[in-house]
Write a protein that holds these residues in place. Structure first.
Motif, PDB file in Angstrom:
ATOM      1  N   TYR A  96       0.821  -1.198   0.000  1.00  0.00           N
ATOM      2  CA  TYR A  96       0.000   0.000   0.000  1.00  0.00           C
ATOM      3  C   TYR A  96       0.863   1.259   0.000  1.00  0.00           C
ATOM      4  CZ  TYR A  96      -2.851   3.792   1.793  1.00  0.00           C
ATOM      5  OH  TYR A  96      -3.455   4.991   1.963  1.00  0.00           O
ATOM      6  N   PHE A  97       1.865   1.321   0.887  1.00  0.00           N
ATOM      7  CA  PHE A  97       2.655   2.531   1.016  1.00  0.00           C
ATOM      8  C   PHE A  97       3.515   2.784  -0.221  1.00  0.00           C
ATOM      9  CE2 PHE A  97       1.797   1.475   5.462  1.00  0.00           C
ATOM     10  CZ  PHE A  97       1.190   2.658   5.840  1.00  0.00           C
ATOM     11  N   LEU A 157       2.756   1.914  -3.309  1.00  0.00           N
ATOM     12  CA  LEU A 157       1.829   2.385  -4.337  1.00  0.00           C
ATOM     13  C   LEU A 157       1.416   3.832  -4.068  1.00  0.00           C
ATOM     14  CD1 LEU A 157       0.201   1.619  -6.854  1.00  0.00           C
ATOM     15  CD2 LEU A 157      -1.633   0.898  -5.326  1.00  0.00           C
ATOM     16  N   ASP A 158       1.130   4.145  -2.812  1.00  0.00           N
ATOM     17  CA  ASP A 158       0.769   5.516  -2.456  1.00  0.00           C
ATOM     18  C   ASP A 158       1.922   6.467  -2.737  1.00  0.00           C
ATOM     19  OD1 ASP A 158      -0.971   7.525  -1.228  1.00  0.00           O
ATOM     20  OD2 ASP A 158       0.526   7.503   0.385  1.00  0.00           O
ATOM     21  N   TYR A 159       3.151   6.047  -2.419  1.00  0.00           N
ATOM     22  CA  TYR A 159       4.322   6.881  -2.663  1.00  0.00           C
ATOM     23  C   TYR A 159       4.483   7.181  -4.155  1.00  0.00           C
ATOM     24  CZ  TYR A 159       9.214   8.126  -3.266  1.00  0.00           C
ATOM     25  OH  TYR A 159      10.379   8.740  -3.635  1.00  0.00           O
ATOM     26  N   ILE A 179       2.196   7.093  -6.534  1.00  0.00           N
ATOM     27  CA  ILE A 179       1.081   7.918  -7.024  1.00  0.00           C
ATOM     28  C   ILE A 179       1.261   9.365  -6.580  1.00  0.00           C
ATOM     29  CG2 ILE A 179      -1.405   8.330  -6.798  1.00  0.00           C
ATOM     30  CD1 ILE A 179      -1.743   5.277  -6.727  1.00  0.00           C
ATOM     31  N   GLN A 180       1.618   9.575  -5.313  1.00  0.00           N
ATOM     32  CA  GLN A 180       1.817  10.939  -4.812  1.00  0.00           C
ATOM     33  C   GLN A 180       2.988  11.617  -5.513  1.00  0.00           C
ATOM     34  OE1 GLN A 180      -0.141  12.670  -2.930  1.00  0.00           O
ATOM     35  NE2 GLN A 180      -1.527  10.977  -2.471  1.00  0.00           N
ATOM     36  N   ASN A 216       1.814  12.607  -8.995  1.00  0.00           N
ATOM     37  CA  ASN A 216       0.924  13.765  -8.922  1.00  0.00           C
ATOM     38  C   ASN A 216       1.696  15.049  -8.635  1.00  0.00           C
ATOM     39  OD1 ASN A 216      -1.417  12.387  -9.474  1.00  0.00           O
ATOM     40  ND2 ASN A 216      -1.900  11.996  -7.330  1.00  0.00           N
TER      41      ASN A 216
END
Length: 113
Positions: free
Chosen positions: A1-2, A4-6, A8-9, A12
């Motif tokens: 999760y982290f 993937l979040d990293y 994506i962020q 962006n």
């Protein structure tokens, strides 16, 4: 999760987000100065708290920290002062320069590659 979040962020932030304004590094000296002021306040509070807890030996070892921080902050202010001398322009000076230029000069300058 982290992970993937990293990713994506990061994507962006680098490619999607458009900042509303850009300071071009003019805020950096003020930010550093405020950071050093906060660091000095924290170090002085630490020296006082250690002194109140009767840790005089530790307090004597902590006393040079705010002095070194203050001297280093002044060194940084002096070392980057020349970088900021000619970067800003007063609003009145900018208006006067804009009034002196003709519309054709401005258009030619903007169309130049």
């Amino acid at each position: 999760y982290f992970f993937l979040d990293y990713t994506i962020q990061k994507y962006n932030l680098l490619y999607v987000h458009v900042p509303e304004f850009e300071t071009f590094g003019m805020f950096w000296p003020k930010l550093i100065r405020m950071m050093f002021q906060g660091l000095l306040i924290g170090q002085i509070a630490l020296v006082i708290i250690v002194g109140l807890k009767f840790g005089y030996m530790q307090q004597s070892l902590l006393v040079p920290l705010p002095i070194i921080t203050y001297l280093y902050g002044n060194f940084l202010d002096d070392s980057r002062e020349y970088l900021l001398d000619d970067t800003g322009m007063a609003l009145q000076n900018a208006v006067e320069l804009d009034e002196k230029r003709s519309a054709n000069e401005v258009t030619a300058y903007l169309m130049k590659e």
